[in-house]
Design a protein around this motif. Structure first.
Motif, PDB file in Angstrom:
ATOM      1  N   GLU A 111      -7.675  -6.556  -1.543  1.00 51.21           N
ATOM      2  CA  GLU A 111      -6.512  -7.455  -1.596  1.00 51.21           C
ATOM      3  C   GLU A 111      -6.780  -8.684  -0.721  1.00 51.21           C
ATOM      4  O   GLU A 111      -6.488  -9.817  -1.109  1.00 51.21           O
ATOM      5  CB  GLU A 111      -5.246  -6.751  -1.092  1.00 51.21           C
ATOM      6  CG  GLU A 111      -4.872  -5.477  -1.860  1.00 51.21           C
ATOM      7  CD  GLU A 111      -4.290  -5.733  -3.244  1.00 51.21           C
ATOM      8  OE1 GLU A 111      -4.010  -6.902  -3.582  1.00 51.21           O
ATOM      9  OE2 GLU A 111      -4.132  -4.757  -4.009  1.00 51.21           O
ATOM     10  N   GLU A 162      -0.752 -10.852  -2.355  1.00 55.07           N
ATOM     11  CA  GLU A 162      -1.973 -10.060  -2.127  1.00 55.07           C
ATOM     12  C   GLU A 162      -2.109  -9.747  -0.630  1.00 55.07           C
ATOM     13  O   GLU A 162      -2.490  -8.643  -0.255  1.00 55.07           O
ATOM     14  CB  GLU A 162      -3.227 -10.778  -2.641  1.00 55.07           C
ATOM     15  CG  GLU A 162      -3.176 -11.272  -4.097  1.00 55.07           C
ATOM     16  CD  GLU A 162      -3.000 -10.190  -5.161  1.00 55.07           C
ATOM     17  OE1 GLU A 162      -2.781  -9.014  -4.806  1.00 55.07           O
ATOM     18  OE2 GLU A 162      -3.055 -10.526  -6.364  1.00 55.07           O
ATOM     19  N   HIS A 176       0.101  -6.914  -0.027  1.00 59.61           N
ATOM     20  CA  HIS A 176      -0.495  -5.658  -0.492  1.00 59.61           C
ATOM     21  C   HIS A 176      -1.496  -5.143   0.534  1.00 59.61           C
ATOM     22  O   HIS A 176      -1.556  -3.943   0.812  1.00 59.61           O
ATOM     23  CB  HIS A 176      -1.222  -5.860  -1.831  1.00 59.61           C
ATOM     24  CG  HIS A 176      -0.324  -6.311  -2.943  1.00 59.61           C
ATOM     25  ND1 HIS A 176      -0.785  -6.729  -4.159  1.00 59.61           N
ATOM     26  CD2 HIS A 176       1.030  -6.412  -2.997  1.00 59.61           C
ATOM     27  CE1 HIS A 176       0.235  -7.066  -4.928  1.00 59.61           C
ATOM     28  NE2 HIS A 176       1.344  -6.892  -4.237  1.00 59.61           N
ATOM     29  N   VAL A 232       3.224  -2.336  -4.889  1.00 59.38           N
ATOM     30  CA  VAL A 232       2.106  -3.177  -5.309  1.00 59.38           C
ATOM     31  C   VAL A 232       2.133  -3.397  -6.823  1.00 59.38           C
ATOM     32  O   VAL A 232       2.014  -4.522  -7.295  1.00 59.38           O
ATOM     33  CB  VAL A 232       0.774  -2.541  -4.849  1.00 59.38           C
ATOM     34  CG1 VAL A 232      -0.409  -3.230  -5.497  1.00 59.38           C
ATOM     35  CG2 VAL A 232       0.647  -2.603  -3.323  1.00 59.38           C
ATOM     36  N   GLU A 270       1.998  -6.726  -9.141  1.00 61.28           N
ATOM     37  CA  GLU A 270       0.806  -6.995  -9.951  1.00 61.28           C
ATOM     38  C   GLU A 270       1.181  -7.366 -11.387  1.00 61.28           C
ATOM     39  O   GLU A 270       0.493  -8.144 -12.030  1.00 61.28           O
ATOM     40  CB  GLU A 270      -0.164  -5.811  -9.965  1.00 61.28           C
ATOM     41  CG  GLU A 270      -0.746  -5.412  -8.606  1.00 61.28           C
ATOM     42  CD  GLU A 270      -1.641  -6.450  -7.950  1.00 61.28           C
ATOM     43  OE1 GLU A 270      -1.822  -7.550  -8.506  1.00 61.28           O
ATOM     44  OE2 GLU A 270      -2.142  -6.167  -6.846  1.00 61.28           O
TER      45      GLU A 270
HETATM   46 FE   LIG Z   1      -2.668  -7.103  -5.150  1.00 63.13          FE
END
Ligand SMILES: [Fe+2]
Ligand SMILES: [Fe+2]
Ligand SMILES: [Fe+2]
Lengths: 267, 316
Positions: free
Chosen positions: B48, B78, B81, B157, B161
């Motif tokens: 990530e 990200e 995450h 997450v 996504e």
């Molecule tokens: Fe991600």
């Protein structure tokens, strides 16, 4: 019909001359938040601490959000079918109206923090007042951004304190940043002709009058940070009337690259 | 004596696995299970974080304010995450500092996909569409993974996504419906990212030594090849919809297996990128090391200030 390119005319309640002033001022605010947001976004993925990487991206996002609302309003005031992107991507550096402070390079984290802190104090006070503008659109944009700016100011104030009252090194770095950046703080409160006229008409706050409150906040934070407020520094100016540092040209070269390379396309 | 207790603990663990009951941080678990999870979760977290770099590369050049805001918020996701995943791994008794040190020393890996460069704006579309698409395919089953904190991190997450994939697809669609130069940009990006994306599912099952144990422990729910096949079957119609040509001359529909046959991944390239010989391995790692080293004084200052403050409060 492409609705995207036919903004509803705004500011019809103003005489053309006043509308031009308002356009000029709205662009100044938009350019300012765009350039600072852009600078902050350069940090993304490279921050000193993951949490602060996130915080800087957050602030950049707020500023870009504010930018978009302002350019949209500017485009409507202008009434020439230009879009927010035309205003951001197709104007030259000499027509950008942001103060010099926000185009200064990120430098190290101390530079970024100090630049942000000097700006946030001003931004916070300005938006606080601008919320009461008789101009409904500016007032609405200011009200939304004011909440965000309060958080930004809290964040940058805390970091000035941490770095000032942290280690020898962090203090030395912050002092070095001060040496580079303090001289750009004066321009924030220096009113252009446009600002003077709009302030006289009661449409925007008199930004010069915000200075004492700004100084008080800076003094309070610096005291906690064990820093002294610089005295008798010669203040730079010119950004607001298009006389920029050499940095802005490079920012725009990068920012405007695709729009310039492929004119007139949708992305 | 000790062995008896150990055995019963292991029985409890195995029973939970068998009954799909989540393993939680305080539960006993086999050392190898713990190790496998630390390796996988930290590798995921690192992916990530390193993954912020190729996309971050276009934030300052995004072609519109809207795209700039979307991309910035994606890359910021990200980072988020990475944070959840480091926290999930920390519940297994490792620290974020240790994991980062392992990344920087080259001991820990991250997804090889991020060792490819982003050369045009279309790469940002291709990454969102393909790479986040492959990540979803890999990660949705992890919502049911046996380790509780990992499974819960995956819920958050995965939600984000899917927004990432949508924005990527939307960029591709805009380009494919745009001027010829834009369409060409999209096809070229697709050509560059297709094969590396297929590599994201890992080595062939026959060459994936960890798969069997991970499946048994329900850390993994599908094999690499199963996921790769599903991905191809899902993406080919999307590419057709966009009017893009899949850069694989062996691609063809197979009626009997109700899926696509497709060409073999260049495994030599795959293993080389894993070993550090990809086009951007050195750049990515040195960018991370640089950020970390240049941030050291900031972290020290924050710590020193917190200590001073605590001291003052204790005295007051
Ligand atoms: Fe991600
Ligand atoms: Fe991921
Ligand atoms: Fe993503």
């Amino acid at each position: 019909m492409d609705l995207h390119h036919t903004p509803t005319p705004a500011g019809q309640e103003y005489l053309p001359e006043k509308r031009a002033l308002l356009l000029d001022y709205t662009l100044q605010l938009a350019d300012t938040s765009l350039i600072l947001g852009h600078r902050l976004s350069e940090w993304c993925g490279h921050g000193p601490i993951l949490e602060q990487d996130l915080a800087m991206a957050n602030i950049a996002l707020d500023l870009i959000g504010e930018t978009r609302s302002l350019y949209q309003y500017a485009a409507e005031l202008e009434g020439q079918s230009r879009t927010e992107d035309d205003l951001a991507y197709l104007r030259e550096a000499v027509h950008y109206k942001n103060p010099l402070l926000v185009e200064q390079p990120n430098g190290d984290f101390a530079h970024t923090i100090l630049r942000q802190f000097l700006f946030d104090g001003y931004h916070f006070l300005l938006l606080q007042q601008l919320q009461n503008s008789p101009d409904q659109r500016l007032a609405a944009i200011a009200a939304k951004s004011f909440k965000e700016a309060s958080y930004h100011l809290k964040w940058s104030s805390e970091w000035v304190i941490r770095l000032g009252d942290g280690t020898e090194e962090s203090k030395a770095r912050l002092l070095k940043a001060m040496d580079h950046l303090w001289m750009f703080s004066g321009e924030l409160f220096l009113m252009t002709e446009t600002e003077q006229q709009l302030a006289q008409a009661g449409i925007i706050p008199d930004s010069a009058s915000l200075l004492p409150q700004w100084e008080a906040h800076v003094a309070k934070v610096f005291a906690e940070a064990t820093l002294e407020v610089p005295q008798n520094v010669f203040m730079q100016k010119g950004g607001k009337i298009g006389r920029h540092s050499e940095h802005l040209g490079y920012i725009l070269t990068e920012l405007q690259y695709l729009q310039r390379a492929y004119p007139g396309l949708e992305w | 004596m000790e062995t008896i207790i150990e055995k019963s603990l292991e029985e409890v663990f195995e029973e939970k696995i068998a009954n799909d009951i989540r393993i939680e941080p305080k539960d006993w678990m086999p050392e190898q299970y713990r190790k496998t999870l630390v390796r996988q979760i930290s590798q995921h977290a690192h992916s990530e974080i390193v993954g912020m770099l190729p996309e971050g590369n276009w934030i300052t050049r995004a072609p519109s304010l809207k795209r700039k805001a979307i991309l910035l918020s994606k890359v910021q996701d990200e980072a988020g995450h990475g944070l959840y995943l480091y926290s999930a791994a920390e519940t297994l008794g490792t620290t974020r500092d240790q994991m980062i040190a392992d990344l920087h020393s080259g001991k820990a890996k991250y997804s090889s996909i991020f060792n490819y460069p982003t050369l045009s704006w279309a790469d940002i579309g291709a990454i969102g569409w393909l790479v986040d698409g492959a990540a979803i395919m890999n990660q949705v089953p992890l919502i049911r993974t046996s380790y509780g904190p990992y499974a819960r991190a995956m819920v958050r997450v995965c939600k984000e996504e899917s927004f990432h994939q949508r924005q990527g697809f939307e960029i591709m669609m805009t380009l494919c419906n745009g001027a010829p130069a834009q369409k060409q940009m999209a096809q070229e990006a697709f050509n560059r990212w297709w094969w590396p994306t297929l590599m994201m599912f890992g080595p062939k099952d026959s060459e994936s030594p960890n798969t069997e144990q991970s499946m048994r422990w329900k850390i993994k729910r599908f094999t690499n090849d199963e996921l790769r096949q599903r991905f191809v079957d899902m993406m080919v119609p999307q590419a057709e919809f966009l009017g893009l040509t899949v850069p694989d001359k062996d691609l063809k529909w197979n009626e009997t297996k109700n899926g696509y046959d497709f060409g073999d991944v260049d495994w030599e390239e795959f293993w080389n990128v894993v070993k550090g010989n990809g086009p951007c391995n050195k750049d990515r790692l040195s960018a991370r090391v640089k950020a970390h080293e240049e941030g050291a004084w900031v972290r020290e200052a924050a710590l020193a200030h917190a200590q001073k403050r605590a001291q003052r409060e204790a005295q007051a």
